[in-house]
Design a protein around this motif. Structure first.
Motif, short mmCIF file in Angstrom:
data_model
loop_
_atom_site.label_atom_id
_atom_site.label_comp_id
_atom_site.label_asym_id
_atom_site.label_seq_id
_atom_site.Cartn_x
_atom_site.Cartn_y
_atom_site.Cartn_z
N HIS A 164 -9.36 2.72 -3.71
CA HIS A 164 -8.77 1.51 -4.30
C HIS A 164 -8.05 1.91 -5.59
CE1 HIS A 164 -10.62 -1.34 -1.61
NE2 HIS A 164 -11.74 -0.63 -1.68
N THR A 165 -6.87 1.38 -5.76
CA THR A 165 -6.10 1.68 -6.95
C THR A 165 -5.23 0.48 -7.33
OG1 THR A 165 -4.64 3.33 -7.97
CG2 THR A 165 -4.11 2.70 -5.72
N ALA A 166 -4.80 0.45 -8.54
CA ALA A 166 -3.90 -0.61 -9.01
C ALA A 166 -2.50 -0.04 -9.13
CB ALA A 166 -4.37 -1.13 -10.36
N LYS A 167 -1.54 -0.82 -8.75
CA LYS A 167 -0.13 -0.45 -8.90
C LYS A 167 0.56 -1.49 -9.77
CE LYS A 167 0.37 2.22 -4.81
NZ LYS A 167 1.13 3.42 -4.91
N ILE A 168 1.41 -1.01 -10.64
CA ILE A 168 2.16 -1.91 -11.51
C ILE A 168 3.51 -2.19 -10.85
CG2 ILE A 168 3.17 -2.20 -13.81
CD1 ILE A 168 0.09 -2.04 -13.81
N LEU A 169 3.84 -3.47 -10.74
CA LEU A 169 5.08 -3.91 -10.10
C LEU A 169 6.08 -4.41 -11.14
CD1 LEU A 169 3.43 -6.10 -7.32
CD2 LEU A 169 4.00 -3.67 -7.20
N ASP A 170 7.31 -4.58 -10.71
CA ASP A 170 8.38 -5.24 -11.45
C ASP A 170 8.69 -4.58 -12.79
OD1 ASP A 170 10.37 -6.90 -12.30
OD2 ASP A 170 9.11 -8.68 -12.53
N PHE A 171 9.39 -3.48 -12.72
CA PHE A 171 9.85 -2.78 -13.92
C PHE A 171 11.24 -3.28 -14.33
CE2 PHE A 171 6.32 -0.14 -12.96
CZ PHE A 171 5.99 0.51 -14.13
#
Length: 180
Positions: A28-35
């Motif tokens: 499980h990991t978090a991804k950062i969206l919308d740069f």
């Protein structure tokens, strides 16, 4: 977010809807969206900074997660420290089930972001996680960006260390109680 900061990129619009939880290679990991409003951080003799665009929209960010420097230029330029502030607010929201910055209007969020007497830490929202964790949030949510963690990896490392100190103390207390 640490990878973005390692690449000298500041996101500048961290909020829950820009964080996606997913699985990568079974983890499980978090991804950062919308740069979309991200900025490249430039190194200068005076230190790292981002430049303010001429005509940059004052609302090119989400107001209820905005750092003081996004509201008022006197705090300096935005950068990774801006992301640290917003991510700390997201953490507070997750830990307390309350918005980090109180209010429901632009003036409320702006005022709450810059009010040095009312920092939106977990303890201020009714959740006491111990002095070490509280101290990390105090620094991450400092009004003055110069007093904040300059990079997400430093904030995250300090938060993990503070949480492990709390966990270690709780385990020792549990062990003492069971031996009593």
């Amino acid at each position: 977010l640490c990878a973005a900061h390692d690449g000298n990129v500041a996101h500048r619009d961290i909020k829950p809807s820009n964080i996606m939880l997913t699985q990568v290679l079974g983890r499980h990991t978090a991804k950062i969206l919308d740069f979309g409003i991200a900025k490249i951080v430039q190194e200068t003799g005076g230190g790292a900074h981002t430049t303010r665009d001429q005509g940059e929209s004052s609302f090119g960010f989400t107001p209820c997660y905005a750092a003081p420097e996004q509201w008022v230029a006197r705090y300096g330029a935005t950068g990774p420290w801006t992301d640290v502030f917003a991510f700390a607010l997201v953490c507070v929201e997750y830990l307390t089930a309350q918005m980090g910055l109180p209010g429901d209007t632009i003036p409320h969020w702006m005022g709450a972001s810059m009010d040095i007497t009312q920092r939106p830490t977990p303890r201020a929202r009714g959740v006491d996680l111990g002095d070490a964790v509280e101290s990390v949030f105090q620094k991450a949510l400092a009004v003055n960006p110069q007093e904040r963690y300059r990079h997400m990896s430093t904030f995250w490392s300090e938060l993990k260390n503070a949480a492990s100190v709390r966990t270690s103390r709780a385990s020792m207390a549990d062990a003492a109680m069971s031996n009593a």
